[in-house]
Design an enzyme around this catalytic site. Structure first.
Site, PDB file in Angstrom:
ATOM      1  CG  ASP A 101      -1.722   1.031   1.190  1.00  0.00           C
ATOM      2  OD1 ASP A 101      -2.194   1.576   0.560  1.00  0.00           O
ATOM      3  OD2 ASP A 101      -1.632   1.904   2.579  1.00  0.00           O
ATOM      4  CG  ASP A 110      -1.708   7.365   0.346  1.00  0.00           C
ATOM      5  OD1 ASP A 110      -2.170   8.746   0.402  1.00  0.00           O
ATOM      6  OD2 ASP A 110      -1.543   6.888  -0.690  1.00  0.00           O
ATOM      7  CD  GLU A 170      -4.063   7.666   4.512  1.00  0.00           C
ATOM      8  OE1 GLU A 170      -4.372   7.797   3.421  1.00  0.00           O
ATOM      9  OE2 GLU A 170      -3.366   6.497   4.766  1.00  0.00           O
ATOM     10  NE  ARG A 210     -11.503   9.123   1.280  1.00  0.00           N
ATOM     11  CZ  ARG A 210     -10.722   8.275   1.249  1.00  0.00           C
ATOM     12  NH1 ARG A 210      -9.590   8.746   1.989  1.00  0.00           N
ATOM     13  NH2 ARG A 210     -10.804   7.059   0.812  1.00  0.00           N
ATOM     14  CB  SER A 243      -1.843   3.000  -3.738  1.00  0.00           C
ATOM     15  OG  SER A 243      -2.276   3.831  -3.053  1.00  0.00           O
ATOM     16  N   GLY A 244      -4.901   2.533  -3.161  1.00  0.00           N
ATOM     17  CA  GLY A 244      -6.008   3.361  -3.399  1.00  0.00           C
ATOM     18  C   GLY A 244      -6.041   4.930  -3.529  1.00  0.00           C
ATOM     19  CE  LYS A 263      -5.282  -0.892  -1.802  1.00  0.00           C
ATOM     20  NZ  LYS A 263      -4.498  -0.256  -0.480  1.00  0.00           N
ATOM     21  CG  ASP A 265      -2.145   2.309   6.486  1.00  0.00           C
ATOM     22  OD1 ASP A 265      -2.788   2.897   6.946  1.00  0.00           O
ATOM     23  OD2 ASP A 265      -2.406   2.137   5.225  1.00  0.00           O
ATOM     24  CG  ASN A 296      -7.903   0.341   1.662  1.00  0.00           C
ATOM     25  OD1 ASN A 296      -7.374   0.527   2.936  1.00  0.00           O
ATOM     26  ND2 ASN A 296      -7.711   0.988   0.526  1.00  0.00           N
TER      27      ASN A 296
END
Length: 407
Positions: free
Chosen positions: A199, A201, A208, A244, A287-288, A332, A355, A358
């Protein structure tokens, strides 16, 4: 009729101050007796040596052999113990080759005797025996004023231990007593990992990104609250992500470069990636977050794969939308499978680090899933957790010693 000499089996243990030539001296005596080697092991700590040999020797040679070994021990100033091994005990020892085997990695900035006692008490409760105990961290690592670290690796054997219960019990103990621990069943795949995915962030970088963009857009509080709720698993990632993104509509594209130029790498990330590449691992970011920032990390750290969201920018302004699908937790996990298939790597040879909630699907399908400085929910559900050290602590889980690497 062929005569078959009678054989006797002995376990020979030597202990004392280490010096060059000691093992050779005892091996030479055994050679003169025509002994056959069945097993061998050695450990040295602070120049104090213990080594053992299991040998078979013809019965008519045993008296002279024992005398010669004892004389050599007196001459060398060490202790020798010579223990006969019965045929039944020898066969039992051979049968133990089929026992369960675990690798337990204990990590912390410092490890106290009380923590060691707590961990080894758990081993006893689960009927596990310590076959090998070794330090992977450097000799001076625990006493450093800056970035102290201690890592102990245990190789354990046992029969019928519940691996899931053992792992959960040790992870609970680690949370209560403030250390990190990893439990791996020893297998051919543990020694042959080939792909590591991260991941981004709050894992590879200490921020983030979407929160930093929100700060520049003047909507930090609103976006941060949604981020925190999603990471705690209170709302699903696609919903939180679109909420967001909508708040970022109209932000100047110049803000992307401003953030990208100031990405704070997580401690140990550079050392970890440098080592993984040196050892031939494939690496990836799943990554998201956003490709604009992941590509910067790829250029700096040499990632082979990058999967993240592509921001839509029109007239140098964010539209509040992305190009392509949302990369949620399930996606993912799918991406990890796709990379493994492409590289012809079985999932047992993969490692995933993240972390947030998700990340859990990705962590659960990987051979090793590591919750890194993670939220409590993620730590509880992940099989492995690193919370007290930098990203390069992952090297210990791979069995890599500090002395093999440059800082």
């Amino acid at each position: 009729m062929t005569f078959i000499p009678m054989q006797e089996t002995f376990l020979i243990t030597v202990s004392g101050s280490d010096r060059p030539g000691l093992t050779n001296a005892f091996a030479s005596i055994l050679a003169e007796a025509g002994a056959t080697l069945l097993d061998i092991g050695q450990a040295v700590i602070h120049n104090s040596l213990t080594f053992g040999l299991m040998v078979q020797v013809e019965s008519d040679m045993t008296a002279s052999l024992i005398g010669a070994l004892e004389e050599e021990a007196r001459s060398a100033g060490v202790k020798v113990r010579i223990k006969p091994v019965s045929e039944d005990n020898y066969r039992e020892w051979i049968g133990e080759q089929k026992q369960q085997r675990f690798i337990i990695t204990l990590l912390g900035s410092r490890i106290t005797a009380a923590q060691l006692a707590s961990v080894t008490r758990k081993f006893t409760e689960y009927g596990l025996n310590i076959a090998v105990m070794d330090r992977l961290s450097g000799r001076d690592a625990a006493s450093r004023a800056e970035n102290p670290r201690m890592c102990i690796q245990f190789a354990l054997t046992g029969n019928h231990a519940d691996a899931t219960a053992l792992r959960q019990s040790l992870l609970s103990l680690a949370r209560d007593e403030d250390f990190d621990i990893a439990v791996q069943e020893d297998s051919i795949f543990r020694r042959n990992r080939r792909l590591v995915v991260f991941d981004m962030d709050s894992t590879l970088i200490q921020m983030e990104v979407i929160d930093e963009l929100a700060r520049r857009a003047g909507v930090y509080d609103e976006v941060s609250a949604i981020t925190a709720s999603a990471m705690r698993g209170e709302i699903d990632f696609p919903t939180s992500f679109r909420r967001r993104m909508a708040l970022l509509k109209g932000l100047s594209g110049d803000a992307l470069d401003d953030v990208a130029n100031n990405l704070p790498l997580t401690q140990g990330a550079d050392r970890l990636l440098r080592t993984l590449k040196m050892l031939g691992y494939k690496t990836g970011i799943i990554s998201g977050g956003f490709t604009h920032f992941a590509r910067r990390l790829q250029a700096d750290l040499g990632f082979d794969y990058v999967y993240a969201h592509e921001l839509e920018v029109v007239d140098n302004r964010l539209t509040g939308e992305i190009l392509g699908e949302v990369i949620d937790g399930q996606r993912k996990a799918e991406i990890l499978r796709e990379i493994a298939d492409k590289e012809q790597i079985v999932l047992a040879q993969t490692i995933a680090i993240g972390d947030g909630a998700n990340d859990l699907p990705m962590l659960s399908v990987a051979g090793i899933g590591v919750a890194f400085h993670a939220k409590p929910l993620v730590r509880q559900k992940a099989e492995h957790s690193i919370s007290l050290m930098g990203l390069d602590a992952l090297l210990y889980l791979l069995g890599i010693r500090d002395r093999h690497l440059a800082d």
